[in-house]
Design an enzyme around this catalytic site. Structure first.
Site, PDB file in Angstrom:
ATOM      1  N   GLN A 280       0.828  -1.207   0.000  1.00 25.82           N
ATOM      2  CA  GLN A 280       0.000   0.000   0.000  1.00 25.82           C
ATOM      3  C   GLN A 280       0.865   1.260   0.000  1.00 25.82           C
ATOM      4  O   GLN A 280       0.346   2.357  -0.112  1.00 25.82           O
ATOM      5  CB  GLN A 280      -0.903   0.017   1.240  1.00 25.82           C
ATOM      6  CG  GLN A 280      -1.902  -1.127   1.277  1.00 25.82           C
ATOM      7  CD  GLN A 280      -2.756  -1.142   2.529  1.00 25.82           C
ATOM      8  OE1 GLN A 280      -2.898  -2.169   3.152  1.00 25.82           O
ATOM      9  NE2 GLN A 280      -3.333  -0.011   2.905  1.00 25.82           N
TER      10      GLN A 280
ATOM     11  N   ARG B  82      -8.591  -0.505   7.904  1.00 30.10           N
ATOM     12  CA  ARG B  82      -9.604   0.436   7.411  1.00 30.10           C
ATOM     13  C   ARG B  82      -9.928   1.474   8.481  1.00 30.10           C
ATOM     14  O   ARG B  82     -11.082   1.680   8.854  1.00 30.10           O
ATOM     15  CB  ARG B  82     -10.858  -0.331   7.007  1.00 30.10           C
ATOM     16  CG  ARG B  82     -11.647   0.419   5.935  1.00 30.10           C
ATOM     17  CD  ARG B  82     -12.791  -0.372   5.419  1.00 30.10           C
ATOM     18  NE  ARG B  82     -13.377   0.343   4.313  1.00 30.10           N
ATOM     19  CZ  ARG B  82     -13.990  -0.241   3.296  1.00 30.10           C
ATOM     20  NH1 ARG B  82     -14.093  -1.545   3.238  1.00 30.10           N
ATOM     21  NH2 ARG B  82     -14.502   0.467   2.331  1.00 30.10           N
ATOM     22  N   CYS B  83      -8.886   2.098   8.955  1.00 26.45           N
ATOM     23  CA  CYS B  83      -9.015   2.969  10.114  1.00 26.45           C
ATOM     24  C   CYS B  83      -7.816   3.891  10.141  1.00 26.45           C
ATOM     25  O   CYS B  83      -6.728   3.491   9.783  1.00 26.45           O
ATOM     26  CB  CYS B  83      -9.040   2.077  11.357  1.00 26.45           C
ATOM     27  SG  CYS B  83      -8.556   2.870  12.875  1.00 26.45           S
TER      28      CYS B  83
ATOM     29  N   GLU C 207     -12.763   4.853   5.394  1.00 24.53           N
ATOM     30  CA  GLU C 207     -12.731   4.203   6.700  1.00 24.53           C
ATOM     31  C   GLU C 207     -14.029   4.391   7.483  1.00 24.53           C
ATOM     32  O   GLU C 207     -14.317   3.611   8.391  1.00 24.53           O
ATOM     33  CB  GLU C 207     -11.613   4.807   7.556  1.00 24.53           C
ATOM     34  CG  GLU C 207     -10.441   5.316   6.772  1.00 24.53           C
ATOM     35  CD  GLU C 207      -9.402   4.257   6.561  1.00 24.53           C
ATOM     36  OE1 GLU C 207      -8.889   3.807   7.551  1.00 24.53           O
ATOM     37  OE2 GLU C 207      -9.113   3.875   5.427  1.00 24.53           O
TER      38      GLU C 207
HETATM   39  O1  CDP Z   1      -7.142   6.474   1.071  1.00 24.30           O
HETATM   40  P1  CDP Z   1      -8.319   5.768   0.491  1.00 24.30           P
HETATM   41  O2  CDP Z   1      -8.371   5.781  -1.010  1.00 24.30           O
HETATM   42  O3  CDP Z   1      -8.533   4.422   1.085  1.00 24.30           O
HETATM   43  O4  CDP Z   1      -9.625   6.539   1.041  1.00 24.30           O
HETATM   44  P2  CDP Z   1     -10.432   7.807   0.568  1.00 24.30           P
HETATM   45  O5  CDP Z   1      -9.566   8.982   0.327  1.00 24.30           O
HETATM   46  O6  CDP Z   1     -11.483   7.972   1.596  1.00 24.30           O
HETATM   47  O7  CDP Z   1     -11.079   7.409  -0.823  1.00 24.30           O
HETATM   48  C1  CDP Z   1     -11.792   6.230  -1.119  1.00 24.30           C
HETATM   49  C2  CDP Z   1     -12.438   6.405  -2.482  1.00 24.30           C
HETATM   50  O8  CDP Z   1     -13.583   7.288  -2.355  1.00 24.30           O
HETATM   51  C3  CDP Z   1     -11.520   7.067  -3.516  1.00 24.30           C
HETATM   52  O9  CDP Z   1     -11.776   6.618  -4.824  1.00 24.30           O
HETATM   53  C4  CDP Z   1     -11.914   8.505  -3.383  1.00 24.30           C
HETATM   54  O10 CDP Z   1     -11.503   9.321  -4.419  1.00 24.30           O
HETATM   55  C5  CDP Z   1     -13.426   8.422  -3.190  1.00 24.30           C
HETATM   56  N1  CDP Z   1     -13.896   9.623  -2.485  1.00 24.30           N
HETATM   57  C6  CDP Z   1     -14.806  10.473  -3.096  1.00 24.30           C
HETATM   58  O11 CDP Z   1     -15.265  10.187  -4.205  1.00 24.30           O
HETATM   59  N2  CDP Z   1     -15.184  11.633  -2.448  1.00 24.30           N
HETATM   60  C7  CDP Z   1     -14.714  11.936  -1.212  1.00 24.30           C
HETATM   61  N3  CDP Z   1     -15.065  13.049  -0.601  1.00 24.30           N
HETATM   62  C8  CDP Z   1     -13.826  11.057  -0.568  1.00 24.30           C
HETATM   63  C9  CDP Z   1     -13.422   9.908  -1.240  1.00 24.30           C
END
Ligand code: CDP
Length: 783
Positions: A219, A366-367, A735
């Site tokens: 990751q 996931r946290c 998360e």
């Molecule tokens: O770091 P990780 O990708 O696990 O987590 P994240 O930033 O929460 O994003 C998870 C997915 O949700 C990604 O494809 C983000 O771009 C999308 N996302 C979104 O569409 N809108 C947000 N405000 C936050 C995340």
């Protein structure tokens, strides 16, 4: 412009995931798909004992197995200076292969290299290891006594790893003592495992230039490159780390595992590529576990329900090595978010971690580093307080929520919450679930002796690690980066330091570029995970991708737009100051008919740039000024069968606020996945050890993963409170459902059982545990 009227698949649009066609056709490219000429396979010999001296290792029979090429042990690695591996947050080290003694069952003891996978496994079985068992410490509370010292290799001769605390200890004690109402409860967030669909693995080889080519399920590929260079002494330019498609990660693919180091050593020693893929059992028994926090939660309040103080004292079981993948300054992660969504005038949190004879880990499943544990503690605590006060759980929460006008809100434990509207989010959830009607239904059912429960969780998360003044891993600050190149035809490529494991970055990163530059996201390629091409970044975990890399992409795109403005001025034959970016194109101010698109500018950047610098690309390294604080209101409704203890989650409403949403469909998918994991932890999952240190959940018949049959139907909704400091207003979200949902499930079950006098049951709430609680409560009533 409303979202629906947007001309492109830009931010806020349900764009189908660009990566899915290859996944649903079985064309994803995973580590086990790799094959190289002359490739050898690695299998690890693992300890059958949780704590024992190794009195002898005999490899002679293994070397006779046809196809076996070599066997290495801890002593061989020690002689090469590779016996120990630093753990990620840098305060401990971990044996690569056991040297002298083993500290947990399934620990890596020897590495066998062979022509085929089967020969490697046969070879591993033929290695004869003699053990002299030592006393086992399988309980962190027993570990506290130091009766059996587990880590004599360390300078401090104790099983106590660290004491961490934050907040006002004396002030909290004073406020607690003078509070008319107080609750105290021990809550155990049991040991869980992220169990990604694809386990961990790698292929290592040295190319003709002597350069390490390392394909790995990581990751955080850049951190791996730096860590491998520091551990092995191989210069960083001679290491190429590549992570292609990953079948889930959930924090499990953040640490560097012994199998990786052994594969590299084997490739070096034998001059051939080496593949290591762990089995499901190896994954569940030896790679990063999660949680295992025993939390004593104490809340003080006035008689009418205003919270006055919070104290949480935690005993953490870290297993045999302190391998929790936390930022350096946060040995207990970001547990300080334990004040949650509530306006506590004073608080104090402390964590003491101990070694035990269990697998190491404590990873951020996931946290955002122990935020799930913190969230569970406060959300269970608030329900117990509501019960003590005889108050409705909604009323208590609303009374104590941080109000909308209080943001930015400095919490008693040192965070500055960026934004939120907790009352509104909860109201949306209550409306959606029909709370008033449910209360009436519950009253009727209770009158008939039926067990129905309603459980809330109104959590606040802290994600987006993080501001460099506070956050680093192995000293490397936790910024992230983006590089965008726009080609002459208006197509382009985005590269970032993050690494998707299924979150859909190929889609959402392209949508950000579409939003900022007015280009078609279908022609914006996203590439992550290759340290030769991607700019340096700290990777994807802890919902940091959108808050940090998403911001970097936005800023890099804006840099491109500024450069493009000069070329647009040239094309429009006006001064740069007369050009404005409006409605996804450049326009001469006040002359709507005179426009030029980014696609036209892109072509001109390579063909007709006048005096401007050719090309259209930019890089941005983003150091966030603050974390983001997504939040949500979850409501679970359960029915419990009084005779069997079987719990049915009848309804579950999740309303999330992650600020501006890039792709609502992807966010919904993230919520569904995380809720399913939260459901699993609440009801069925636990990595258990018996008193002798034997791991009792070594495969998917003992460590259960919910199928579509058990998984409840999820109803979702959202509110939007933009983050004021994120360039797009977005907060992380991946998360949130895992962080927020366990408390909602448990609160619902305890609410159902509360007429019987049941105050708490630790997760997982299996039907036998619930059944026993009902029976015990009924027996007590009769007595
Ligand atoms: O770091 P990780 O990708 O696990 O987590 P994240 O930033 O929460 O994003 C998870 C997915 O949700 C990604 O494809 C983000 O771009 C999308 N996302 C979104 O569409 N809108 C947000 N405000 C936050 C995340």
């Amino acid at each position: 412009m409303s979202i629906q009227a947007k001309p492109l698949h830009s931010v806020g649009v349900h764009m189908k995931r660009k990566e899915d066609p290859r996944f649903i056709q079985g064309k994803g490219h995973y580590i086990d798909d790799l094959s190289f000429p002359g490739m050898l396979y690695l299998s690890l010999v693992r300890s059958t004992y949780p704590h024992a001296e190794i009195t002898n290792i005999d490899i002679s029979e293994a070397m006779k197995v046809p196809g076996v090429k070599a066997v290495i042990t801890g002593k061989d690695l020690e002689a090469a200076g590779l016996g120990w591996l630093p753990t990620f947050h840098g305060f401990d080290k971990q044996m690569v292969l056991a040297i002298g003694k083993v500290l947990f069952q399934y620990q890596e003891v020897a590495a066998v290299f062979a022509e085929t996978r089967a020969a490697a496994v046969d070879g591993a079985e033929a290695v004869q290891v003699d053990y002299a068992p030592l006393p086992v410490v399988a309980d962190p509370f027993a570990s506290k006594t130091d009766k059996t010292l587990l880590r004599p290799d360390r300078e401090s001769k104790t099983n106590h790893i660290f004491h961490w605390e934050v907040g006002d200890k004396e002030g909290t004690a004073r406020a607690m003592a003078s509070s008319p109402k107080r609750i105290k409860q021990r809550l155990w967030f049991q040991r869980c495992h992220p169990a990604p669909l694809e386990p961990c693995g790698c292929v290592a080889y040295f190319d003709t230039m002597g350069r390490l080519q390392f394909h790995v399920t990581s990751q955080a590929p850049h951190v791996y490159r730096t860590a491998l260079s520091l551990v092995t002494g191989i210069p960083e330019d001679k290491i190429h780390v590549m992570s292609s498609d990953l079948g889930g990660g959930f924090g499990n693919k953040v640490p560097v595992y012994p199998g990786y180091v052994c594969a590299i050593v084997g490739a070096l020693k034998l001059g051939r590529p080496v593949k290591w893929i762990e089995t499901r059992t190896e994954n569940l028994t030896s790679t990063g576990f999660a949680r295992d926090y025993h939390m004593d939660v104490e809340i003080g309040a006035t008689a009418d329900g205003n919270v006055t103080a919070l104290h949480v004292a935690t005993t953490a079981d870290h297993g045999a090595f302190d391998a929790a993948a936390d930022p350096s300054k946060y040995p207990a992660g970001i547990f300080g978010i334990v004040t949650g969504s509530y306006s506590f005038p004073v608080a104090h949190a402390e964590v003491d971690a101990y070694f035990t004879n269990k697998a190491p880990g404590g990873i951020a499943y996931r946290c955002s580093f122990r935020v799930t544990e913190a969230s569970y503690a406060i959300e269970r605590g608030m329900d117990i307080l509501a019960d003590e006060l005889g108050m409705d759980a909604v009323e208590l929460r609303k009374k104590n929520f941080i109000r909308k006008d209080q943001f930015p809100y400095p919490s008693a434990l040192g965070f500055t919450y960026d934004s939120g509207d907790y009352h509104k989010t909860l109201d949306v959830a209550l409306e959606k679930i029909g709370y008033t009607a449910l209360l009436k239904e519950q009253a009727d059912k209770r009158a008939r002796g039926e067990l129905m429960g309603i459980g809330l969780s109104t959590f606040t998360e802290v994600v987006g690690a993080g501001p460099s003044k506070h956050f680093d891993i192995l000293g490397i600050k936790m910024f992230d980066s983006a590089e965008i190149r726009i080609h002459p035809t208006g197509a382009g490529i985005v590269r970032t330091g993050t690494k998707s494991q299924g979150q859909g970055h190929e889609t959402t990163w392209a949508q950000i570029v579409a939003e900022e530059l007015g280009l078609d996201p279908q022609t914006i390629m996203v590439e992550e995970g290759d340290t030769d091409t991607a700019p340096y970044g700290l990777g994807t975990y802890a919902s940091r991708s959108t808050p940090v890399a998403g911001a970097a992409i936005t800023m890099a795109a804006r840099r491109i737009r500024e450069k493009a403005r000069k070329i647009a001025a040239h094309l429009l034959e006006v001064g740069e100051g007369d050009v404005e970016w409006t409605d996804y194109k450049f326009q001469v101010k006040g002359v709507p008919a005179k426009t030029v698109t980014m696609k036209e500018v892109a072509f001109a950047a390579y063909t007709n740039m006048a005096q401007n610098e050719p090309g259209l690309e930019a890089t941005y390294y983003y150091d966030p000024p603050n974390m983001t604080y997504p939040n949500g209101a979850y409501v679970a409704v359960v029915d419990i069968d009084r005779e069997t203890g079987e719990t049915k989650v009848r309804r579950f409403v999740a309303v999330d606020d992650c600020g501006v949403v890039i792709n609502p469909m992807i966010v919904e998918g993230q919520i569904h996945g995380g809720l399913t994991e939260g459901f699993a932890m609440a009801f069925i999952q636990e990595i258990q050890y018996d008193a002798q240190g034997n791991n009792l959940n070594t495969n998917f018949t003992d460590y259960l993963v919910p199928t579509s049959l058990e998984t409840p139907h999820w109803e979702t909704g959202n509110t939007v409170t933009p983050s004021p400091h994120h360039p797009m207003g977005a907060k992380g979200v991946g998360e949130s459902p895992n962080v927020g949902s366990p408390a909602a499930f448990v609160n619902a079950v305890i609410d159902a059982l509360s007429p019987l006098g049941v105050r708490h049951i630790d997760m997982p709430l299996t039907r036998d545990k619930v059944w026993r609680a009902i029976r015990d409560a009924e027996a007590k009533k009769k007595a």
